[in-house]
Design a protein around this motif. Structure first.
Motif, short mmCIF file in Angstrom:
data_model
loop_
_atom_site.label_atom_id
_atom_site.label_comp_id
_atom_site.label_asym_id
_atom_site.label_seq_id
_atom_site.Cartn_x
_atom_site.Cartn_y
_atom_site.Cartn_z
N ALA A 20 90.12 105.39 73.73
CA ALA A 20 91.22 106.24 73.29
C ALA A 20 92.52 105.43 73.35
O ALA A 20 92.64 104.47 74.14
N GLY A 38 93.57 111.39 81.34
CA GLY A 38 92.50 111.36 80.36
C GLY A 38 91.51 112.50 80.40
O GLY A 38 90.45 112.41 79.80
N GLU A 63 88.85 118.00 72.25
CA GLU A 63 90.28 117.91 71.96
C GLU A 63 90.77 119.17 71.26
O GLU A 63 91.82 119.72 71.60
N CYS A 85 94.75 110.77 74.83
CA CYS A 85 93.59 110.52 75.70
C CYS A 85 92.28 110.75 74.97
O CYS A 85 91.22 110.42 75.49
N ARG A 86 92.34 111.31 73.78
CA ARG A 86 91.14 111.56 72.97
C ARG A 86 91.21 110.86 71.62
O ARG A 86 90.19 110.72 70.94
N LEU A 87 92.37 110.41 71.21
CA LEU A 87 92.57 109.83 69.88
C LEU A 87 91.97 108.43 69.79
O LEU A 87 92.35 107.53 70.52
N ARG A 88 91.00 108.31 68.90
CA ARG A 88 90.35 107.02 68.65
C ARG A 88 90.63 106.62 67.21
O ARG A 88 90.90 107.46 66.37
#
Length: 129
Positions: A20, A38, A63, A85-88
């Motif tokens: 992330a 996170g 998310e 914390c979740r954005l990839r």
């Protein structure tokens, strides 16, 4: 490794394939605001995509659930507001705006980042920091 630009500091991060954005920032010594480190619980890490949105992977169910349950309606209805914390990401070109982000050089000028669980006060996710 995909590269992500963070504004207004104009900092570039290298983000690992399954990492992330916030995790990549912390790994590289930057300060990315958080209180839950996170866990998709505090909403403090939220960021806004301001460019290259096609380079962001779609939000996963955890998310979506977290933002729907804990984020202010004003923010949760904007699909470009995501939890770092979740954005990839899936490639170079993602541009994010994050107030409170500090590059590693600036981070070393201040106090060290808090350890997970160091915060006790509740967070108002509707308040933009």
């Amino acid at each position: 490794m995909p590269r992500v630009k963070i504004l207004p500091s104009d900092t570039e991060l290298e983000v690992g394939e399954s990492e992330a954005v916030a995790e990549a920032a912390w790994r590289q010594g930057h300060v990315w605001p958080t209180q839950c480190w996170g866990q998709a619980d505090c909403m403090t890490c939220f960021t806004k995509i301001v460019g290259g949105e096609l380079c962001a992977l779609p939000a996963e169910q955890d998310e979506l659930d977290a933002t729907r349950q804990r984020m202010s309606p004003r923010l949760r209805t904007n699909p470009l507001v995501r939890l770092a914390c979740r954005l990839r990401c899936k490639g170079d070109g993602l541009v994010l705006e994050k107030a409170g982000f500090r590059p590693a050089a600036a981070a070393s000028d201040g106090p060290p980042p808090a350890e997970p669980g160091a915060f006790d006060a509740p967070v108002d996710p509707g308040r933009v920091t």
